[in-house]
Write a protein that holds these residues in place. Structure first.
Motif, short mmCIF file in Angstrom:
data_model
loop_
_atom_site.label_atom_id
_atom_site.label_comp_id
_atom_site.label_asym_id
_atom_site.label_seq_id
_atom_site.Cartn_x
_atom_site.Cartn_y
_atom_site.Cartn_z
N SER A 99 0.82 -1.22 0.00
CA SER A 99 0.00 0.00 0.00
C SER A 99 0.85 1.27 0.00
O SER A 99 0.33 2.36 -0.23
CB SER A 99 -0.94 0.01 1.21
OG SER A 99 -0.19 0.05 2.42
N LYS A 100 2.14 1.13 0.25
CA LYS A 100 3.05 2.28 0.27
C LYS A 100 3.88 2.37 -1.01
O LYS A 100 4.79 3.18 -1.10
CB LYS A 100 3.99 2.17 1.47
CG LYS A 100 3.26 1.99 2.81
CD LYS A 100 4.21 1.53 3.88
CE LYS A 100 3.46 1.12 5.16
NZ LYS A 100 4.36 0.51 6.16
N CYS A 101 3.53 1.53 -1.98
CA CYS A 101 4.32 1.44 -3.21
C CYS A 101 3.53 1.93 -4.43
O CYS A 101 2.31 1.82 -4.47
CB CYS A 101 4.77 0.00 -3.44
SG CYS A 101 5.81 -0.66 -2.12
N TYR A 102 4.28 2.44 -5.42
CA TYR A 102 3.66 3.03 -6.61
C TYR A 102 4.47 2.71 -7.86
O TYR A 102 5.70 2.58 -7.81
CB TYR A 102 3.58 4.55 -6.47
CG TYR A 102 2.85 5.02 -5.25
CD1 TYR A 102 1.48 5.34 -5.30
CD2 TYR A 102 3.50 5.16 -4.02
CE1 TYR A 102 0.81 5.77 -4.18
CE2 TYR A 102 2.83 5.59 -2.89
CZ TYR A 102 1.48 5.89 -2.98
OH TYR A 102 0.81 6.31 -1.85
N ALA A 103 3.76 2.63 -8.98
CA ALA A 103 4.39 2.66 -10.30
C ALA A 103 4.27 4.08 -10.81
O ALA A 103 3.20 4.69 -10.73
CB ALA A 103 3.70 1.69 -11.25
N VAL A 104 5.37 4.64 -11.31
CA VAL A 104 5.37 6.03 -11.77
C VAL A 104 5.78 6.08 -13.24
O VAL A 104 6.89 5.67 -13.60
CB VAL A 104 6.33 6.90 -10.94
CG1 VAL A 104 6.27 8.35 -11.40
CG2 VAL A 104 6.01 6.79 -9.45
#
Length: 211
Positions: free
Chosen positions: A43-48
């Motif tokens: 939940s603290k991770c992202y694809a940018v």
């Protein structure tokens, strides 16, 4: 950089799936790895995704870049971001010459520098997608890596194409930089920095980790 286990999701770059020129799939695999091995962190991770309307985005410190500064112009690029707490945001870019991972401020400063010295058509925009959403919605049949005669521009990954139950190919929705279209949230460079970079002086108690 600290070797704190809470910060380092991937201690070694060699533990990550990597295929040159398939950055969107490399990041999808990173998200998948976190979901399997550190699910509480997902939940603290992202694809940018980084791109713009003209699909000409200059990036520095890239392995494919030229010259001393290793600058390259991509149509788009994708990296992984872990943002567990203020002052702790980390960037995992499998194509950078910077350390893996690198603190947000160092990565942005050295990779994107500033839009002020660039023509408007080269300004960078950032579509930030939660990792869970990226895993669920991203699809690619890799058509963008084929020539008109269907031969490969670059050899594809050895595993099957990543496809959701709803689509066979929606990569353009993720590359798109128009706000209100596609998944996640689109930021300008300044908005991206102000949203995810929290210097020590802005934290509640003024205490954090030295980068």
């Amino acid at each position: 950089m600290s070797n704190d286990a809470n910060l380092i999701l991937f201690p070694k770059i060699t533990e990550c799936s990597y295929i040159s020129c398939y950055c969107e799939e490399n990041v999808w695999k990173l998200c998948e790895q976190v979901k399997k091995t550190r699910p509480a962190e997902l939940s603290k991770c992202y694809a940018v995704f980084v791109s713009n309307e003209s699909r000409t985005v200059p990036l520095w410190r890239q392995k494919a870049g030229r010259g001393e500064d290793k600058v390259v112009i991509w149509d788009y690029h994708v990296f992984f971001m872990h943002n567990p707490a203020p002052t702790r945001c980390l960037i995992f870019d499998l194509d950078t010459t910077l350390p893996f991972p690198t603190f947000f401020s160092k990565y942005v400063t050295e990779t994107f520098r500033s839009d002020l010295a660039l023509r408007p058509e080269h300004h960078r925009f950032f579509r930030v997608i939660p990792a869970e959403q990226y895993l669920a919605e991203f699809s690619s049949d890799r058509r963008h890596m084929r020539r008109p005669d269907t031969t490969w521009i670059k050899p594809p990954p050895p595993y099957p194409p990543i496809q959701s139950s709803a689509n066979t190919h929606n990569l353009d929705d993720f590359i798109c930089t128009q706000p209100g279209k596609g998944p996640g949230i689109v930021y300008s460079l300044m908005e991206f920095v102000s949203t995810f970079y929290k210097p020590l002086s802005s934290t509640k108690n003024g205490v954090g980790d030295k980068e």
